[in-house]
Design an enzyme around this catalytic site. Structure first.
Site, short mmCIF file in Angstrom:
data_model
loop_
_atom_site.label_atom_id
_atom_site.label_comp_id
_atom_site.label_asym_id
_atom_site.label_seq_id
_atom_site.Cartn_x
_atom_site.Cartn_y
_atom_site.Cartn_z
N SER A 150 -49.39 23.74 -28.26
CA SER A 150 -48.07 24.33 -28.08
C SER A 150 -47.23 24.27 -29.36
O SER A 150 -46.51 25.21 -29.68
CB SER A 150 -47.33 23.69 -26.90
OG SER A 150 -47.46 22.32 -26.94
N LYS B 290 -46.96 14.47 -36.16
CA LYS B 290 -46.17 13.25 -36.10
C LYS B 290 -47.06 12.11 -35.63
O LYS B 290 -46.97 11.65 -34.50
CB LYS B 290 -44.97 13.45 -35.17
CG LYS B 290 -43.96 14.43 -35.78
CD LYS B 290 -42.96 14.92 -34.76
CE LYS B 290 -41.94 15.84 -35.43
NZ LYS B 290 -41.04 16.45 -34.46
N GLY C 225 -38.50 17.14 -37.19
CA GLY C 225 -37.14 17.42 -36.73
C GLY C 225 -37.14 17.54 -35.22
O GLY C 225 -38.18 17.40 -34.58
N ALA D 114 -41.56 21.97 -28.65
CA ALA D 114 -42.32 23.22 -28.79
C ALA D 114 -41.82 24.30 -27.84
O ALA D 114 -41.63 25.45 -28.24
CB ALA D 114 -43.80 22.94 -28.57
N LYS E 267 -40.52 7.60 -33.96
CA LYS E 267 -39.67 7.99 -32.85
C LYS E 267 -40.47 8.17 -31.54
O LYS E 267 -39.92 8.08 -30.45
CB LYS E 267 -38.88 9.27 -33.17
CG LYS E 267 -39.73 10.53 -33.23
CD LYS E 267 -39.45 11.45 -32.07
CE LYS E 267 -40.65 12.21 -31.58
NZ LYS E 267 -41.45 12.96 -32.46
N ASN F 142 -44.08 12.50 -24.84
CA ASN F 142 -43.94 11.05 -24.89
C ASN F 142 -42.96 10.56 -23.84
O ASN F 142 -43.18 9.55 -23.17
CB ASN F 142 -43.47 10.63 -26.28
CG ASN F 142 -44.51 10.97 -27.33
OD1 ASN F 142 -45.69 10.70 -27.14
ND2 ASN F 142 -44.07 11.60 -28.41
N GLU G 8 -48.82 11.53 -28.72
CA GLU G 8 -48.91 10.69 -29.92
C GLU G 8 -48.29 9.32 -29.70
O GLU G 8 -48.65 8.34 -30.33
CB GLU G 8 -48.22 11.38 -31.11
CG GLU G 8 -48.98 12.57 -31.68
CD GLU G 8 -50.12 12.17 -32.61
OE1 GLU G 8 -50.41 10.96 -32.74
OE2 GLU G 8 -50.75 13.08 -33.19
#
Lengths: 562, 346
Positions: B13, B103, B145, B149, B200, B265, B290
């Protein structure tokens, strides 16, 4: 290593380019006027794009004049031309007129800039005089030979024999055949470590021994204060570099000079460390200004030539290891003053230069082994390895077309920031070579071991307190020193096998002999010995020097094995 | 002159979202390694319900991407990144510019069996470090940033940061991506941008879990603020500057992912707090979260460097050691606090 290996008796090797008149530096010198003119035009072009209108150019001129007038009053040198003051005063009154008359004066900002650049370019330019070169080549070995003949124990040797002993004393390691071959394939930039003012003479001489055509290099204008030195340097391809002048116009002229010289094929020597290492440690950071001109010249080659015929530029790191350094005392004092600020009281040790120099040469040449020189891996301007034919390969072994680094969206383009980053990458590769091709000498190993043992013994002291410890207190049992030197010798050997450092052949001896050899060499020159032996103990008459020579092995992580 | 197409690797995505953004400014070549997905995409031209932009062509191979594009955006999860880049490497040249969007971190060791005491930090690599290590490309960049998606696909306004040590890479990235609904900022701090984007992830996971417990905005704000402080400390231990953590890719991304059920996440954390098992969640999710990997690697990093990271330590226990979320919240709330915004003094 590839190609044939040379024995000390093979030197000097035959010149790769037989006729001196065909050397790039000789050609450059013969075309001096056009060369200077080209430099001038390119500087002016560049500055014109940088300072687009008259006003910003005038502001820049004012800055240059201001800085130059300060230099004239605060740091005048004998080497400055006699009309220096007159010239800058004239410039000043012209600038004032320009400001007052606004569009009505008989000359312009651009013309003033032209005059200044002309003066700078003509000051910087060096020349190569075949006769002076021949003279130096005849005299130097004689000179070395005479001193040698006069040195103790060498009375009966013939001059020729003495010359040979010099080569035996200066082991040269590296892929010499490849370097010789590459010098015919492209333009070579040798980048040596910098520990002593001897370096430029030493490197120049060694490169001559390798049979390479003469190299050009920037010599500090202050060295031109000394008559005989000035005579030879100004005729042997050195160009003048004035560290007092830091204004944008001068720096641009200097960089362009170097770029054009490289473009015209002149092999060059850069000392990328900038000034001599004060601490005695190998360079960890480089000044990238002149180094960037190698990259710039390579890019311009790709602009001016079709891809297949664009000449290539090769960078070759060179590591010089001295057992003792002429200026060690002064250098380490400078270093301590800088790091410790007012905490360190510096005793004055002024040279009586000529006497010191002669004495140094004497000691230098009568020492059993005074230095070693090693060459690192030849690379392209981005630090990629090159093969014997000059093809580049990246760290994965993939063949690389260097031109592609300068291409964005399919077009060769200029980007100062990008090229500055590339130069940093090259700098990192050079530093990496300095560390890996550094030759550990016996004296360095012994000094490092002893000083680290003292650091451990006086663990509560900071560096400055330790350096001021009364000398009669400094004493280590000889047997312990032997033990530790042995430990570190083995660690150095491990690092050698991993390709992290080189070692001199003497390091294969037994420890007693290593210590004896190291001490003999290091104590040969200095009036106060960095290391002394009194029966069963090791001491020092000069801790600062011990510290200085110790620093040469700083950074390899050896101290944790003490 | 017509510009070469921009390459995108990976049609997940995010890859599709980036491809759509790039397609607004020119041609795009999109590569997907899974042949079935690739065939389906060429036929239907839809990713998760959104249309692919007409300027996007499907590529048949990595080689085709390398020979047709100068600018390449890989959008491949960190666990597959190394294999992709090694396969890609023989075709890549120094005139390629690569800006990755991943990321995540790569480890040269097995993260499930590694011992925090004996790992070496240099074996933990950002994607840009991996690109430099495995290819002949030098001009590398990264983007990060608040870029969920699905919102990008839905053409909602957003912003991102392009990071590279080369201004030229930043410039190329900005030119290729920017549009009326997409702002693109630049920075030279690539390490900071990569790390903030990675770290993050676990904070988002924790935010999801808080939300799963039914907690509201106060708790979320507390979590985001202290989560960012913790990220700064971990980043600092790895050599990054704090500045990027306070920018678009740091606090900006944190707010987005900690507030949105659309973030993978976040939803992993949410479902764990609701009592689902990690393994079941991961199977049903289909795509990679991730955050779960980041948590494992992050735990190794903080244990190795002794950085104090109570949030990471606690949420690790929740995800992998079945610590109930309500007890975890109590543990975190009892953690002794220091001065406010003390990380600014780093």
């Amino acid at each position: 290593m590839s190609g044939r290996e040379y024995k000390s008796t093979d030197y000097p090797l035959p010149y790769v380019v037989e006729k001196i008149a065909d050397w790039p530096i000789a050609r450059l010198s013969n075309d001096k006027e056009n060369f200077v003119e080209e430099v001038k035009q390119r500087v002016l072009e560049k500055l014109k794009t940088k300072f687009k209108d008259e006003k910003s150019l005038r502001e820049e001129l004012a800055k240059v004049l201001y800085q130059e007038r300060i230099r004239l009053t605060e740091k005048p040198w004998k080497a400055d031309p006699p009309d220096e003051r007159q010239f800058w005063n004239g410039m000043k009154s012209k600038l004032i007129k320009l400001e007052q008359l606004e569009n009505k004066s008989s000359f312009t900002e651009a013309e003033m800039l032209d005059e200044i650049v002309d003066r700078y370019a003509n000051e910087i330019v060096g020349q190569f005089d075949e006769r002076a070169f021949g003279l130096a080549r005849a005299i130097l070995p004689q000179f070395f030979g005479r001193i040698l003949a006069a040195a103790p124990g060498k009375w009966f040797k013939t001059v020729a024999g003495n010359v040979r002993t010099i080569h035996e004393k200066i082991p040269i390691t590296g892929d010499i055949e490849k370097i010789r071959h590459l010098s015919t394939k492209g333009t070579m930039i040798v980048v040596p470590t910098h520990f002593s003012n001897m370096d430029s003479i030493m490197v120049g001489w060694i490169l001559n021994e390798l049979g390479l055509p003469a190299f050009t290099y920037g010599a500090g204008l202050n060295l031109f204060n000394i008559g005989l030195l000035a005579y030879f340097m100004s005729r042997l391809g050195a160009y003048k570099l004035d560290r007092r002048k830091k204004n944008a116009v001068y720096l641009e002229t200097l960089k362009t000079y170097s770029t054009v010289a490289i473009q015209r094929g002149a092999h060059s020597i850069f000392f990328p460390g900038g000034t001599r290492s004060r601490s005695g440690q190998i360079e960890t950071k480089l000044k990238l200004g002149l180094l960037g001109t190698a990259l710039e010249a390579q890019k311009l080659h790709y602009k001016n030539f079709p891809e297949e015929t664009a000449p290539k530029i090769f960078v070759v790191p060179c590591i010089i290891n001295y057992h003792f350094v002429l200026e060690a005392q002064g250098l380490i004092n400078d270093y301590l003053k800088e790091t410790g600020k007012e905490r360190f009281y510096k005793e004055n040790d002024e040279y009586s230069t000529s006497f010191k120099l002669i004495r140094f040469m004497w000691k230098f040449l009568s020492a059993s082994s005074s230095l070693s020189v090693s060459f690192g891996e030849p690379m392209d301007v981005l630090g990629n390895k090159v093969d014997g034919e000059g093809n580049s390969y990246n760290h994965l072994g993939q063949k690389i077309n260097v031109k592609k680094y300068f291409i964005t969206n399919g077009e060769l383009n200029d980007d100062e920031q990008r090229d500055a980053e590339y130069t940093k990458i090259l700098g990192e590769k050079i530093i990496d070579n300095y560390w890996r091709y550094n030759v550990v000498l016996t004296s360095h190993l012994v000094c490092f071991t002893v000083f680290e043992m003292l650091k451990k013994k006086y663990a509560g002291y900071d560096l400055f307190t330790l350096l001021r410890t009364p000398l009669d207190e400094i004493s280590l049992p000889y047997t312990e020193v032997v033990e530790k030197v042995n430990v570190l010798k083995e660690k150095v050997k491990e690092k050698y096998e991993l390709g992290e450092v080189l070692m001199s052949p003497e390091l294969r001896w037994n420890v007693d002999k290593i210590i004896e050899h190291g001490m003999k060499n290091i104590n040969m020159y200095h009036t106060a010995s960095p290391l002394t032996r009194n029966g069963d103990t090791i001491g020092s008459e000069e801790l600062k020097l011990l510290y200085y020579y110790h620093n040469r092995l700083e950074g390899y992580g050896l101290e944790k094995f003490i | 002159m017509k510009k070469n197409p921009v390459g995108v690797i990976g049609a997940g995505s995010f890859g599709a979202a980036i491809a759509n953004l790039l397609a607004e400014n020119g041609d795009v070549l999109l590569y997907e390694r899974n042949t079935e997905t690739r065939a389906l995409l060429s036929r239907e031209r839809k990713v998760r319900g959104f249309d692919l932009h007409p300027n996007i062509q499907m590529a048949d191979s990595l080689e085709q991407i390398a020979s047709s594009c100068y600018l390449i955006f890989p959008a491949v999860p960190s666990q597959f990144f190394k294999k992709m880049i090694i396969d890609f490497s023989p075709y890549l040249r120094p005139d390629h510019i690569m800006i990755h969007t991943t990321k995540g971190l790569h480890c040269e060791f097995d993260i499930d069996t590694a011992d925090a005491r004996t790992i070496r930090l240099k074996d933990i690599k950002t994607m840009s470090e991996l690109i430099l290590q495995e290819t002949g490309i030098v001009r590398v960049g990264s983007i990060a940033g608040p870029n969920l998606a699905l919102e990008l696909m839905d053409k909602q306004p957003a912003a991102t940061v392009v990071a590279s040590r080369f201004d030229e890479v930043i410039r190329e990235g900005v030119e290729a991506l920017k549009s009326d609904r997409f702002q693109v900022y630049g920075t030279r701090d690539i390490l900071g941008i990569e790390l903030t984007g990675v770290l993050k992830n676990y904070v988002a996971l924790a935010a999801g879990a808080m939300s799963g417990l039914g907690y509201g905005e106060n708790a979320r704000a507390l979590l985001i603020t202290r989560g960012m402080a913790e990220m700064i400390y971990i980043g600092h231990a790895l050599g990054a500057d704090k500045r990027s953590f306070l920018g678009m890719a740091g606090i900006g991304d944190l707010i987005a992912t900690c507030s949105s059920p659309k973030s993978r996440n976040f939803s992993v954390g949410y479902r764990i707090a609701k009592g689902e098992k990690l393994a079941d969640i991961l199977t049903s999710l289909g795509e990679v979260a991730e955050g779960v990997r980041t948590l494992k690697i992050g735990k190794l990093i903080v244990d190795h460097t002794w950085v104090s990271a109570p949030l990471l330590q606690t949420i690790y226990k929740v995800v992998f050691e079945e610590l109930p979320m309500d007890r975890a919240v109590k543990m975190m709330m009892r953690y002794p606090v220091s001065n406010d915004a003390e990380y600014l003094n780093l």
